[in-house]
Design a protein around this motif. Structure first.
Motif, PDB file in Angstrom:
ATOM      1  N   PHE A 219       0.841  -1.196   0.000  1.00  0.00           N
ATOM      2  CA  PHE A 219       0.000   0.000   0.000  1.00  0.00           C
ATOM      3  C   PHE A 219       0.874   1.243   0.000  1.00  0.00           C
ATOM      4  N   LYS A 220       0.287   2.325  -0.537  1.00  0.00           N
ATOM      5  CA  LYS A 220       0.978   3.606  -0.568  1.00  0.00           C
ATOM      6  C   LYS A 220       0.098   4.678   0.063  1.00  0.00           C
ATOM      7  N   ALA A 221       0.598   5.269   1.139  1.00  0.00           N
ATOM      8  CA  ALA A 221      -0.072   6.408   1.757  1.00  0.00           C
ATOM      9  C   ALA A 221       0.232   7.654   0.957  1.00  0.00           C
ATOM     10  N   TYR A 222      -0.736   8.588   0.950  1.00  0.00           N
ATOM     11  CA  TYR A 222      -0.538   9.774   0.118  1.00  0.00           C
ATOM     12  C   TYR A 222      -0.589  11.054   0.939  1.00  0.00           C
ATOM     13  N   MET A 223      -0.548  12.164   0.277  1.00  0.00           N
ATOM     14  CA  MET A 223      -0.123  13.430   0.841  1.00  0.00           C
ATOM     15  C   MET A 223      -0.953  13.941   2.020  1.00  0.00           C
ATOM     16  N   CYS A 249       3.051  14.381   2.898  1.00  0.00           N
ATOM     17  CA  CYS A 249       3.135  15.840   3.022  1.00  0.00           C
ATOM     18  C   CYS A 249       2.591  16.274   4.383  1.00  0.00           C
ATOM     19  N   SER A 250       1.423  15.747   4.747  1.00  0.00           N
ATOM     20  CA  SER A 250       0.828  16.087   6.044  1.00  0.00           C
ATOM     21  C   SER A 250       1.607  15.489   7.205  1.00  0.00           C
ATOM     22  N   ILE A 251       2.370  14.461   6.935  1.00  0.00           N
ATOM     23  CA  ILE A 251       3.179  13.772   7.942  1.00  0.00           C
ATOM     24  C   ILE A 251       4.640  13.833   7.514  1.00  0.00           C
ATOM     25  N   GLY A 252       5.512  14.228   8.417  1.00  0.00           N
ATOM     26  CA  GLY A 252       6.938  14.283   8.112  1.00  0.00           C
ATOM     27  C   GLY A 252       7.568  12.899   8.133  1.00  0.00           C
ATOM     28  N   PHE A 253       8.753  12.810   7.575  1.00  0.00           N
ATOM     29  CA  PHE A 253       9.442  11.523   7.487  1.00  0.00           C
ATOM     30  C   PHE A 253       9.728  10.941   8.874  1.00  0.00           C
ATOM     31  N   GLY A 267      12.058  10.728  -1.644  1.00  0.00           N
ATOM     32  CA  GLY A 267      13.196  11.260  -0.912  1.00  0.00           C
ATOM     33  C   GLY A 267      12.937  12.611  -0.285  1.00  0.00           C
ATOM     34  N   LEU A 268      14.015  13.283   0.055  1.00  0.00           N
ATOM     35  CA  LEU A 268      13.976  14.464   0.909  1.00  0.00           C
ATOM     36  C   LEU A 268      13.116  15.585   0.362  1.00  0.00           C
ATOM     37  N   VAL A 269      13.045  15.751  -0.947  1.00  0.00           N
ATOM     38  CA  VAL A 269      12.400  16.943  -1.503  1.00  0.00           C
ATOM     39  C   VAL A 269      10.898  16.987  -1.254  1.00  0.00           C
ATOM     40  N   VAL A 270      10.284  15.877  -0.807  1.00  0.00           N
ATOM     41  CA  VAL A 270       8.861  15.925  -0.466  1.00  0.00           C
ATOM     42  C   VAL A 270       8.632  15.947   1.045  1.00  0.00           C
ATOM     43  N   ASP A 271       9.707  15.910   1.832  1.00  0.00           N
ATOM     44  CA  ASP A 271       9.564  15.920   3.286  1.00  0.00           C
ATOM     45  C   ASP A 271       9.286  17.346   3.761  1.00  0.00           C
ATOM     46  N   THR A 272       8.178  17.518   4.479  1.00  0.00           N
ATOM     47  CA  THR A 272       7.755  18.860   4.906  1.00  0.00           C
ATOM     48  C   THR A 272       8.058  19.140   6.370  1.00  0.00           C
ATOM     49  N   GLU A 273       8.728  18.249   7.071  1.00  0.00           N
ATOM     50  CA  GLU A 273       8.874  18.402   8.516  1.00  0.00           C
ATOM     51  C   GLU A 273       9.738  19.590   8.921  1.00  0.00           C
ATOM     52  N   PHE A 274      10.511  20.127   7.990  1.00  0.00           N
ATOM     53  CA  PHE A 274      11.380  21.253   8.324  1.00  0.00           C
ATOM     54  C   PHE A 274      10.733  22.607   8.022  1.00  0.00           C
ATOM     55  N   THR A 275       9.493  22.583   7.569  1.00  0.00           N
ATOM     56  CA  THR A 275       8.794  23.819   7.212  1.00  0.00           C
ATOM     57  C   THR A 275       8.380  24.571   8.472  1.00  0.00           C
ATOM     58  N   ALA A 276       8.680  25.859   8.528  1.00  0.00           N
ATOM     59  CA  ALA A 276       8.311  26.673   9.683  1.00  0.00           C
ATOM     60  C   ALA A 276       6.796  26.680   9.860  1.00  0.00           C
ATOM     61  N   GLY A 277       6.334  26.478  11.104  1.00  0.00           N
ATOM     62  CA  GLY A 277       4.907  26.510  11.386  1.00  0.00           C
ATOM     63  C   GLY A 277       4.148  25.284  10.955  1.00  0.00           C
ATOM     64  N   LYS A 278       4.844  24.196  10.608  1.00  0.00           N
ATOM     65  CA  LYS A 278       4.161  22.958  10.186  1.00  0.00           C
ATOM     66  C   LYS A 278       3.193  22.511  11.272  1.00  0.00           C
ATOM     67  N   GLN A 279       1.927  22.270  10.882  1.00  0.00           N
ATOM     68  CA  GLN A 279       0.888  21.831  11.796  1.00  0.00           C
ATOM     69  C   GLN A 279       0.687  20.322  11.674  1.00  0.00           C
ATOM     70  N   PRO A 280       0.392  19.638  12.785  1.00  0.00           N
ATOM     71  CA  PRO A 280       0.171  18.193  12.720  1.00  0.00           C
ATOM     72  C   PRO A 280      -0.962  17.843  11.761  1.00  0.00           C
ATOM     73  N   ASP A 281      -0.734  16.818  10.958  1.00  0.00           N
ATOM     74  CA  ASP A 281      -1.743  16.272  10.045  1.00  0.00           C
ATOM     75  C   ASP A 281      -2.175  17.245   8.952  1.00  0.00           C
ATOM     76  N   VAL A 282      -1.413  18.284   8.730  1.00  0.00           N
ATOM     77  CA  VAL A 282      -1.755  19.287   7.715  1.00  0.00           C
ATOM     78  C   VAL A 282      -0.597  19.397   6.728  1.00  0.00           C
ATOM     79  N   CYS A 283      -0.927  19.304   5.452  1.00  0.00           N
ATOM     80  CA  CYS A 283       0.077  19.495   4.406  1.00  0.00           C
ATOM     81  C   CYS A 283       0.316  20.992   4.234  1.00  0.00           C
ATOM     82  N   PRO A 284       1.516  21.478   4.508  1.00  0.00           N
ATOM     83  CA  PRO A 284       1.772  22.917   4.394  1.00  0.00           C
ATOM     84  C   PRO A 284       1.902  23.337   2.935  1.00  0.00           C
ATOM     85  N   ASP A 285       2.062  24.606   2.726  1.00  0.00           N
ATOM     86  CA  ASP A 285       2.296  25.111   1.377  1.00  0.00           C
ATOM     87  C   ASP A 285       3.575  24.478   0.827  1.00  0.00           C
ATOM     88  N   THR A 286       3.422  23.722  -0.255  1.00  0.00           N
ATOM     89  CA  THR A 286       4.568  22.966  -0.755  1.00  0.00           C
ATOM     90  C   THR A 286       5.650  23.868  -1.339  1.00  0.00           C
TER      91      THR A 286
END
Length: 493
Positions: A219-223, A249-253, A267-286
């Motif tokens: 299975f593949k989980a998505y953004m 996207c909503s979940i960091g690596f 890989g790394l370029v889709v990991d959003t965990e380093f985005t300032a203000g990242k909210q749990p379970d929310v995909c930030p502005d990519t």
């Protein structure tokens, strides 16, 4: 967690041909026997159907990362590698293929190889993203490119994928061995109508259980999936020895690794965990996430910590460099083979989009692409399991088979030796799928999934494109005939 063993390759196979009903591939698996009849359609793409073949004077690149061995003889008997070495005797009854000046590598194991592709936007006002299945062209192009096994890694038409697998396994059409994922496990905010939006953890669990019963092997989980949904999906899949990967996207690596995910796509370029203000379970502005990543290097402390965490948690990463290359202005080479494969409408749109990308100023993609290459190299050198795929999405510049070859070339550009890159694209994938005893390297006793190449990719990785014959279960397929049958149709069928 148990390995996925649903799609085991037969222990031995024998191809028997007759004048009226074509060829039958007789297979004996553990404790059972069966027969696969290659249809007349499939036989039209076969160049070698003999049960005993000897490839002589060939260079063997065995997929383990070991140095290439020159002047080898490889004997294929009943669909398996019977013997290989410099002093192997050629059986008198064998069909002999002269491998002088040629190389033999294991069949590629594509670990992000969809059977779908972006539809051309015939009407510019039609803004809905649609990714239709390519059930005729893609199986042929994967096989022609030397890809003998794939994981679909996300399906927009899971029933089509499952039926394609059945047809290929039954010999009704040529194509690679398929490990089929279920439908995308997506939360609210799906990019198109082909994805079901999960309503919570119970829905995630029920979806996984239903599709495992239907035959999905991963299975593949998505953004936009939530942590609760992902956790429930992983628990249900792992209970039956099934793996879960993700384009997140909503979940960091780091969060995903802690939840027990097995693999992370792109890989790394889709990991959003380093985005300032990242909210749990929310995909930030990519775009914001990408802009911040572009300021980092592989030696940044947070990147080094992420690599250590993924390695410690035994989470694999799937490289999909070809699709990212198309986003870098002026970067991806124009490959005539790719253009020839496309529906004319698709080709026109691809070239127009390519020009728009090339004209972009101040794009973050040159920095992101280099960072991704550096990350993948550092991750593997730190002991991480790196897998290889192509991802035929984006704006259509990545095509089945050809993109898999390009992935290997880009791994070399990322700092891997050609032998290391071939291992990543073969044995690493086989091991992740739990199939390393059957495929992924050239060893006596393994299934004869092999690619005969005109040249030496150990010294010039570009030679990986010069495929002469692709053996799957010891049956040799003609890549030129496969390509001819697929050309001009990608984007349609």
């Amino acid at each position: 967690m148990k390995s996925n063993r649903r799609n085991r390759v037969p222990r031995c196979a024998r191809l028997v041909c007759g004048p009226l009903f074509g060829c039958t591939l007789w297979a004996a698996a553990a404790g059972a026997t069966g027969a696969v009849t290659l249809s007349p359609q499939t036989l039209g793409f076969v160049s070698h159907a003999q049960p005993l073949i000897a490839i002589t004077h060939v260079r063997v690149i065995d997929g383990t990362g070991a140095p290439a061995r020159e002047n080898q003889t490889v004997v294929l008997r009943d669909g398996r590698i019977a013997a290989l070495g410099r002093h192997v005797r050629v059986p008198k009854e064998a069909t002999v293929i002269d491998g002088s000046g040629k190389s033999l590598i294991p069949g590629l194991v594509g670990m992000h190889d969809h059977m779908f592709y972006p539809a051309p936007k015939v009407n510019p006002q039609a803004k809905v993203a649609i990714y239709p299945e390519q059930p005729s062209s893609f199986p042929k192009l994967y096989l022609a490119g030397g890809v003998t096994t794939i994981r679909t890694t996300g399906s927009t038409e899971p029933y089509t994928d499952l039926e394609l697998k059945k047809a290929i396994d039954a010999g009704l059409m040529p194509g690679p061995k398929m490990h089929t994922t279920g439908p995308y496990l997506e939360g609210k905010g799906a990019l198109g109508p082909q994805m079901h939006e999960l309503t919570g953890a119970d829905d995630a669990r029920a979806t996984v259980e239903y599709w495992m019963d239907e035959g999905a092997t991963s299975f593949k989980a998505y953004m936009h999936i939530t942590r609760a949904e992902l956790s429930a999906a992983i628990a249900a899949a792992h209970a039956r020895g099934i793996t879960v990967t993700g384009h997140l996207c909503s979940i960091g690596f780091t969060e995903a690794a802690d939840l027990g995910i097995d693999d992370l796509e792109h890989g790394l370029v889709v990991d959003t965990e380093f985005t300032a203000g990242k909210q749990p379970d929310v995909c930030p502005d990519t775009k914001a996430a990408s802009a911040h990543l572009a300021t980092l290097t592989v030696d940044s402390p947070e990147i080094r910590q992420l690599i250590r965490h993924l390695v410690d948690k035994h989470v694999a990463v799937t490289s999909t460099l070809p699709v990212f290359e198309t986003f870098v202005p002026g970067r991806a080479p124009v490959d005539q083979r790719v253009l020839d494969a496309m529906l004319p409408q698709t080709r026109t749109e691809y070239l127009a989009t390519r020009e728009r990308v090339a004209a972009q100023k101040d794009s973050s993609w040159p920095a992101l692409f280099k960072l991704e290459m550096d990350f993948e190299h550092a991750f593997a050198k730190a002991g991480g399991t790196l897998l290889a795929g192509l991802d035929p999405t984006g704006f259509g510049g990545v095509i089945a088979g050809y993109g898999d070859q390009r992935e290997v070339e880009l791994l070399v550009e990322a700092g891997f030796s050609p032998l290391e890159a071939i291992r990543i694209a073969t044995l690493n994938g086989a091991r992740f799928l739990g199939e390393e005893k059957s495929i992924g390297s050239i060893e006596a006793g393994k299934v004869a999934d092999l690619v005969l190449i005109d040249g030496n990719p150990a010294s010039n990785i570009k030679d990986i494109e010069k495929v002469i014959t692709v053996f799957k279960d010891g049956v040799g397929y003609d890549p030129a005939k496969l390509v001819q049958a697929a050309n001009g149709t990608v984007g349609l069928r």
